[in-house]
Design an enzyme around this catalytic site. Structure first.
Site, PDB file in Angstrom:
ATOM      1  N   HIS A 206       0.820  -1.221   0.000  1.00  0.00           N
ATOM      2  CA  HIS A 206       0.000   0.000   0.000  1.00  0.00           C
ATOM      3  C   HIS A 206       0.849   1.264   0.000  1.00  0.00           C
ATOM      4  O   HIS A 206       0.507   2.262  -0.617  1.00  0.00           O
ATOM      5  CB  HIS A 206      -0.944  -0.003   1.210  1.00  0.00           C
ATOM      6  CG  HIS A 206      -2.182  -0.792   0.952  1.00  0.00           C
ATOM      7  ND1 HIS A 206      -2.770  -1.602   1.880  1.00  0.00           N
ATOM      8  CD2 HIS A 206      -2.949  -0.890  -0.150  1.00  0.00           C
ATOM      9  CE1 HIS A 206      -3.835  -2.164   1.352  1.00  0.00           C
ATOM     10  NE2 HIS A 206      -3.970  -1.760   0.128  1.00  0.00           N
ATOM     11  N   ARG A 350     -14.734   1.649  -0.926  1.00  0.00           N
ATOM     12  CA  ARG A 350     -14.457   0.404  -0.192  1.00  0.00           C
ATOM     13  C   ARG A 350     -14.456   0.718   1.297  1.00  0.00           C
ATOM     14  O   ARG A 350     -13.843   1.702   1.717  1.00  0.00           O
ATOM     15  CB  ARG A 350     -13.101  -0.154  -0.618  1.00  0.00           C
ATOM     16  CG  ARG A 350     -12.849  -1.528  -0.031  1.00  0.00           C
ATOM     17  CD  ARG A 350     -11.589  -2.119  -0.558  1.00  0.00           C
ATOM     18  NE  ARG A 350     -10.409  -1.434  -0.037  1.00  0.00           N
ATOM     19  CZ  ARG A 350      -9.179  -1.687  -0.435  1.00  0.00           C
ATOM     20  NH1 ARG A 350      -8.960  -2.591  -1.374  1.00  0.00           N
ATOM     21  NH2 ARG A 350      -8.153  -1.048   0.082  1.00  0.00           N
ATOM     22  N   GLU A 447     -10.599 -11.295  -3.516  1.00  0.00           N
ATOM     23  CA  GLU A 447      -9.170 -11.341  -3.203  1.00  0.00           C
ATOM     24  C   GLU A 447      -8.811 -12.536  -2.331  1.00  0.00           C
ATOM     25  O   GLU A 447      -7.679 -12.662  -1.880  1.00  0.00           O
ATOM     26  CB  GLU A 447      -8.707 -10.017  -2.566  1.00  0.00           C
ATOM     27  CG  GLU A 447      -9.624  -9.465  -1.513  1.00  0.00           C
ATOM     28  CD  GLU A 447      -9.338  -7.996  -1.154  1.00  0.00           C
ATOM     29  OE1 GLU A 447      -8.443  -7.372  -1.728  1.00  0.00           O
ATOM     30  OE2 GLU A 447     -10.040  -7.488  -0.265  1.00  0.00           O
ATOM     31  N   ARG A 481       2.633  -9.976   0.362  1.00  0.00           N
ATOM     32  CA  ARG A 481       2.911  -8.963  -0.663  1.00  0.00           C
ATOM     33  C   ARG A 481       3.848  -7.871  -0.168  1.00  0.00           C
ATOM     34  O   ARG A 481       4.401  -7.110  -0.966  1.00  0.00           O
ATOM     35  CB  ARG A 481       1.598  -8.344  -1.159  1.00  0.00           C
ATOM     36  CG  ARG A 481       0.851  -7.607  -0.074  1.00  0.00           C
ATOM     37  CD  ARG A 481      -0.585  -7.300  -0.476  1.00  0.00           C
ATOM     38  NE  ARG A 481      -0.736  -5.954  -0.997  1.00  0.00           N
ATOM     39  CZ  ARG A 481      -1.916  -5.364  -1.182  1.00  0.00           C
ATOM     40  NH1 ARG A 481      -3.036  -6.013  -0.902  1.00  0.00           N
ATOM     41  NH2 ARG A 481      -2.000  -4.149  -1.646  1.00  0.00           N
ATOM     42  N   CYS A 518      -8.909  -4.284 -10.285  1.00  0.00           N
ATOM     43  CA  CYS A 518      -8.435  -3.035  -9.668  1.00  0.00           C
ATOM     44  C   CYS A 518      -7.144  -3.214  -8.871  1.00  0.00           C
ATOM     45  O   CYS A 518      -6.734  -2.316  -8.158  1.00  0.00           O
ATOM     46  CB  CYS A 518      -9.520  -2.422  -8.799  1.00  0.00           C
ATOM     47  SG  CYS A 518     -10.060  -3.491  -7.506  1.00  0.00           S
TER      48      CYS A 518
HETATM   49  C1  PEP Z   1      -6.061  -5.676  -4.190  1.00  0.00           C
HETATM   50  O1  PEP Z   1      -5.907  -6.407  -3.210  1.00  0.00           O
HETATM   51  O2  PEP Z   1      -5.744  -5.998  -5.340  1.00  0.00           O
HETATM   52  C2  PEP Z   1      -6.639  -4.330  -4.042  1.00  0.00           C
HETATM   53  C3  PEP Z   1      -7.001  -3.611  -5.078  1.00  0.00           C
HETATM   54  O3  PEP Z   1      -6.758  -3.841  -2.803  1.00  0.00           O
HETATM   55  P1  PEP Z   1      -5.517  -3.348  -1.903  1.00  0.00           P
HETATM   56  O4  PEP Z   1      -4.344  -3.195  -2.794  1.00  0.00           O
HETATM   57  O5  PEP Z   1      -5.958  -2.079  -1.295  1.00  0.00           O
HETATM   58  O6  PEP Z   1      -5.373  -4.446  -0.899  1.00  0.00           O
HETATM   59 MG    MG Z   2      -6.784  -5.933  -1.256  1.00  0.00          MG
END
Ligand code: PEP
Ligand code: MG
Length: 600
Positions: A206, A350, A447, A481, A518
């Protein structure tokens, strides 16, 4: 940035030789500036010199933080406390004893006063001195006590409330940290850091999603970063080639810097205007382009770049900005503004995707594995008051505006049904009270693998879906991640990930439900042909990626993308898929890539 020869952790004075470190680029651009090392875990802070006028205020902050920490420890160490087992309460009692020692507070006060430094820095310095003494002891029992001291220091730091929220960086600072929390990036953004350098994190973290949105160059993956860089070091960050140059020689500086100021940032190329929010392939397939917005100011540029609305607003930004849950009216004002900026395409909000550690900010509630813990919609259902407040704000904003709801980290139909029941109850109550409300659609983030496996049933219970490939990849492959050390296992083009995306795209068509991709995949000219070839017709991305994605879609044929995906379906490893995608993109479409992505 002031220098501090007293600093035991960070500051260097001597002219050192030029050093180069290989890093991974996570936000493109070049910057030249002075390093500011950020310390701390849950609260990040850095060395700040204060004026004599601010001394009293700083001492008061420190004393208040001590009082709060003592109160917490008294509660935790009480024999009747339900929060603590016997052994835990004796550990907290020992912490209380250490913290109540008047000489500890006095020595921190002394540091603040004599060195005119911020409370966070003085706390860390003092505890580090004690920790160093303990770690040098030969008796193992005593040696291990440093862990307790670290724990107490962290508690005091948390009680100080995070210094970076109230202060700004010096101009031309480059932030250096082991890892950067998104809330820190949000807090520091007003000081306009020139660049970010970290040890941990990845393209989909993020913090770096935010960095790209804010056009701040960033690199990651330098091991033991805080031992290599010191506050005050002159640094060049090359976010195109993934390198950091410390103490650059004059000729290196000349090579990188603008002759005029000696400090500069070369930001990403501005994307071209993309028109009406759609891109059309050479053979006529229309793809919707939407914007991901993390920082509301991004909404304006999404309009400028022609996105067809906001496909994903990560509302956590508000949580970070307000330092906790904003009120219904604060949220309403923010959502209404976003919806007005987004135009007819509307905004998909969201609900807060935060973990329990961010909500309660107590060390005893910290989870070992927050990515699998009480977070996102789970946290909303566990603390429905906060979810209700957010729903009420969205309901208000959706009156006569296109505002929809996205639920994060849904794992099954129960999450959706419970959330919908809460939303409907609030809507009925508000209508009875005569409040103007709209009727937002409900969508979910896809997800988690369980939702993919149940995709047919799930899609019949929602109005639309957002494919979150960042988390989907992490949960399918069990690879964090944000953890650079497992980056090799985090492969967006892994055949298993592609299989899941295809299942979701197919189910979207079958049930006539919109599926918007997204995750960061949707903003990459390399991955977009793959997504389109799998049947994705709507992409939501960082506004800075819109131009590049528009260009690639407009220059390829849908049939070519389908053919590419057909080829990929026969491959069995991420490496083979990556090779095949690269080969096709470079041989057929390299003229459509931005200049810094073209193979040299
Ligand atoms: C994702 O998980 O791909 C997403 C768009 O949400 P975030 O990156 O905010 O977890
Ligand atoms: Mg996500």
């Amino acid at each position: 940035m002031p220098n501090s020869s007293q600093g035991n952790v960070v500051t260097s004075q001597k002219r050192s030789p030029e050093m180069r470190f290989k890093a991974r680029s996570v936000s493109r651009g070049i910057a030249i500036g002075k390093a500011v090392c950020l310390m701390g875990d849950s609260r990040q802070y850095y060395l700040r010199h204060i004026s004599a006028d601010d001394l009293e205020r700083e001492l008061r902050r420190l004393r208040a933080a001590f009082r709060l920490s003592v109160r917490q420890l008294k509660k935790l160490s009480a024999p009747t406390s339900s929060l603590a087992s016997n052994s835990a309460s004796s550990i907290f009692a020992a912490h209380l004893l250490i913290l109540s020692d008047a000489s500890l507070l006095a020595s921190i006060e002394q540091k603040i006063t004599s060195e005119l430094i911020n409370a966070e820095w003085a706390v860390r310095k003092t505890f580090d001195e004690h920790i160093a003494r303990y770690r040098a002891m030969s008796d193992e029992h005593f040696r291990d006590k440093y862990l307790d001291l670290d724990d107490i220091a962290e508690r005091v730091m948390t009680a100080l409330g995070g210094g970076s929220r109230q202060i700004g960086l010096e101009p031309e600072s480059i932030v250096v940290a082991r890892e950067l929390r998104p809330s820190t990036v949000v807090e520091l953004r007003n000081s306009d850091p020139l660049a970010l350098i970290t040890e941990h994190g990845g393209w989909t973290s993020h913090s770096f999603i935010l960095a790209r949105e804010l056009s701040i160059p960033a690199v990651t993956g330098i091991r033991r970063i805080l031992r290599k860089l010191n506050t005050g070091d002159m640094v060049i960050v090359d976010g195109f080639n993934g390198q950091v140059i410390v103490n650059p020689e004059q000729k290196t500086l000349d090579e990188f810097s603008s002759a005029k100021t000696g400090t500069t940032v070369l930001k990403q190329e501005r994307p071209a205007e993309i028109g009406n929010g759609f891109a059309t392939t050479l053979d006529g397939k229309q793809i919707e382009l939407l914007a991901n917005v993390d920082v509301p100011r991004g909404a304006r540029s999404s309009l400028l770049n022609g996105a067809n609305g906001i496909g994903l607003f990560r509302s956590e930004f508000l949580f970070n900005r307000f330092g906790g849950f904003p009120s219904e009216m604060q949220q309403f004002a923010a959502y209404r503004r976003l919806a007005d900026q987004a135009g007819s395409g509307g905004v998909r909000i969201r609900t807060f995707d935060i973990d329990v550690g961010q909500k309660v900010d107590r060390s005893e509630d910290r989870e070992l594995n927050p990515a699998l813990g009480l977070r996102a919609i789970r946290l909303g259902l566990a603390y429905p008051h906060d979810l209700r407040t957010q729903f009420r704000a969205i309901l208000r904003a959706s009156h006569e505006r296109k505002v929809d709801i996205v639920l994060p980290l849904v794992t099954g139909i129960s999450d959706i049904e419970e959330s919908r029941a809460i939303l409907e109850k609030e809507r009925t109550d508000m209508l009875e009270d005569g409040v103007d409300v709209g009727d937002p659609s409900i969508g979910i983030m896809i997800e988690v693998p369980s939702v993919v496996l149940q995709i047919d049933d799930v899609l019949q219970t929602v109005d639309f879906a957002c494919l979150g490939t960042n988390d989907l990849t992490q949960y399918i492959l069990a690879a964090d991640r944000d953890n650079e050390t497992v980056a090799n296992w985090y492969r967006t083009l892994h055949p298993a990930v592609l299989k899941c995306i295809k299942m979701v795209a197919d189910a979207g068509h079958k049930h006539n439900k919109s599926v918007v991709a997204c995750g960061e995949m949707a903003g990459s000219p390399f991955y977009v042909p793959v997504l389109i070839g799998m049947g994705i017709e709507s992409l939501s991305m960082n506004t800075n990626s819109l131009g590049n994605v528009y260009r690639i879609i407009s220059g390829i044929a849908y049939d070519e993308a389908v053919e590419l995906v057909k080829q990929l379906s026969a491959l069995r490893t991420a490496e083979a898929v990556e090779q095949a995608v690269k080969k096709t993109v470079y041989t057929k479409w390299s003229h459509l890539l931005p200049s810094d992505m073209v193979e040299k």
